[in-house]
Design a protein around this motif. Sequence first.
Motif, short mmCIF file in Angstrom:
data_model
loop_
_atom_site.label_atom_id
_atom_site.label_comp_id
_atom_site.label_asym_id
_atom_site.label_seq_id
_atom_site.Cartn_x
_atom_site.Cartn_y
_atom_site.Cartn_z
N GLU A 1 -14.84 5.48 -0.95
CA GLU A 1 -15.06 5.27 0.69
C GLU A 1 -15.21 4.52 1.25
OE1 GLU A 1 -18.60 6.05 -1.59
OE2 GLU A 1 -16.58 7.26 -1.68
N ILE A 2 -15.35 2.86 0.69
CA ILE A 2 -15.45 1.51 1.08
C ILE A 2 -14.00 0.77 1.61
CG2 ILE A 2 -18.17 1.49 0.14
CD1 ILE A 2 -16.67 -0.72 -1.85
N PHE A 3 -13.48 1.38 1.06
CA PHE A 3 -11.85 0.85 1.21
C PHE A 3 -10.80 2.08 2.06
CE2 PHE A 3 -13.14 -1.04 -2.88
CZ PHE A 3 -13.20 -2.51 -2.35
N ASP A 4 -11.32 2.22 3.15
CA ASP A 4 -9.85 3.53 3.55
C ASP A 4 -9.47 2.61 4.07
OD1 ASP A 4 -11.88 5.73 3.12
OD2 ASP A 4 -13.62 5.72 4.43
N GLU A 5 -8.22 2.23 3.30
CA GLU A 5 -6.93 1.84 3.99
C GLU A 5 -5.69 2.56 4.25
OE1 GLU A 5 -6.94 -2.62 3.58
OE2 GLU A 5 -8.32 -2.32 1.91
N HIS A 6 -5.76 3.35 4.13
CA HIS A 6 -4.52 4.73 4.18
C HIS A 6 -3.96 4.26 4.93
CE1 HIS A 6 -7.94 7.39 2.78
NE2 HIS A 6 -9.09 7.15 3.95
N ALA A 7 -3.86 3.92 5.86
CA ALA A 7 -2.25 3.83 6.84
C ALA A 7 -1.79 2.77 5.66
CB ALA A 7 -2.77 3.51 8.23
N TRP A 8 -2.56 1.37 5.39
CA TRP A 8 -1.88 -0.10 5.41
C TRP A 8 -1.13 0.56 3.27
CZ3 TRP A 8 0.62 -3.93 5.61
CH2 TRP A 8 0.82 -4.86 5.01
N ASN A 9 -1.86 1.77 2.97
CA ASN A 9 -1.32 2.40 1.55
C ASN A 9 0.23 3.64 2.11
OD1 ASN A 9 -3.33 1.36 -0.01
ND2 ASN A 9 -5.10 2.97 0.00
N MET A 10 0.02 3.87 3.26
CA MET A 10 1.31 4.89 3.26
C MET A 10 2.29 3.88 3.44
SD MET A 10 -0.43 7.21 6.20
CE MET A 10 -1.27 8.63 5.33
N MET A 11 2.06 2.88 4.43
CA MET A 11 3.09 1.81 4.65
C MET A 11 3.81 1.36 3.19
SD MET A 11 2.18 -0.17 7.93
CE MET A 11 3.39 -0.87 7.69
N LEU A 12 2.73 0.57 1.99
CA LEU A 12 2.81 0.21 1.47
C LEU A 12 4.01 1.58 -0.14
CD1 LEU A 12 0.29 -2.22 -0.01
CD2 LEU A 12 2.51 -2.88 0.52
N VAL B 1 -6.81 13.34 7.92
CA VAL B 1 -6.51 12.11 7.97
C VAL B 1 -5.93 11.85 7.74
CG1 VAL B 1 -7.94 9.86 7.20
CG2 VAL B 1 -9.41 11.54 7.40
N GLY B 2 -4.27 12.27 7.00
CA GLY B 2 -3.19 10.99 6.84
C GLY B 2 -2.53 11.96 7.91
N GLN B 3 -2.31 13.35 8.50
CA GLN B 3 -1.90 13.64 8.91
C GLN B 3 -2.43 12.66 10.99
OE1 GLN B 3 0.89 15.67 9.89
NE2 GLN B 3 0.96 16.63 7.47
N ARG B 4 -3.13 12.12 10.95
CA ARG B 4 -3.71 11.49 12.63
C ARG B 4 -3.32 10.16 11.66
NH1 ARG B 4 -8.62 13.84 11.58
NH2 ARG B 4 -9.51 11.85 10.41
N TRP B 5 -3.21 9.66 11.10
CA TRP B 5 -2.53 8.37 10.32
C TRP B 5 -1.13 8.20 10.72
CZ3 TRP B 5 -4.80 3.66 11.63
CH2 TRP B 5 -6.02 4.02 11.12
N LEU B 6 -0.08 8.83 10.09
CA LEU B 6 0.93 8.87 10.65
C LEU B 6 1.78 9.83 11.67
CD1 LEU B 6 2.36 11.98 7.32
CD2 LEU B 6 2.70 9.77 7.47
N ALA B 7 0.26 10.06 12.76
CA ALA B 7 0.49 10.35 13.68
C ALA B 7 0.46 8.68 14.73
CB ALA B 7 -0.17 11.26 14.76
N HIS B 8 -0.13 8.11 14.03
CA HIS B 8 -0.44 6.88 14.70
C HIS B 8 0.59 6.30 14.45
CE1 HIS B 8 -3.21 3.49 16.25
NE2 HIS B 8 -2.36 2.32 15.19
N LEU B 9 1.36 5.79 12.73
CA LEU B 9 2.17 4.86 12.83
C LEU B 9 3.24 5.32 13.35
CD1 LEU B 9 0.91 5.01 9.12
CD2 LEU B 9 1.46 3.26 10.70
N VAL B 10 3.98 6.94 13.52
CA VAL B 10 4.82 6.82 14.14
C VAL B 10 4.40 6.45 15.52
CG1 VAL B 10 5.98 8.81 15.54
CG2 VAL B 10 5.71 8.99 13.57
N ALA B 11 3.63 6.45 16.14
CA ALA B 11 3.27 5.90 17.59
C ALA B 11 3.09 4.56 17.64
CB ALA B 11 1.51 6.44 18.19
#
Length: 116
Positions: free
Chosen positions: A28-39, A66-76
Amino acid sequence: MAIDPESARTAENLLKVRGMRGDIFPSEIFDEHAWNMMLRLYVVEARDEQVSATDLITLTETPPAVGQRWLAHLVADAQIEPYADGGAISLTRPAVDRLNAFLRRAAGVHRSDDPA
């Protein structure tokens, strides 16, 4: 620009190191879901494979909401292409170009003792 195979190996190595980090420190101290998704998308595309939103969320160990929110953000943010429910997700060409540039620089740091 196409995905550079050497950069794809660097991305895979970064994902492995990030996984090891999670084994040792509380995740939980490394919440970088969007970066992990992009990599992860970069690696998937380098392998000429496809992944759905559900698969990507699972691969990156991201909580579904959380993943769905990050995916929406990455599309936007124009990092990933808009996608249909259940369809394949892919990076935008500008995102691939930026990841290629970042990963080439990161590989150079990993091959030397020089700071970034």
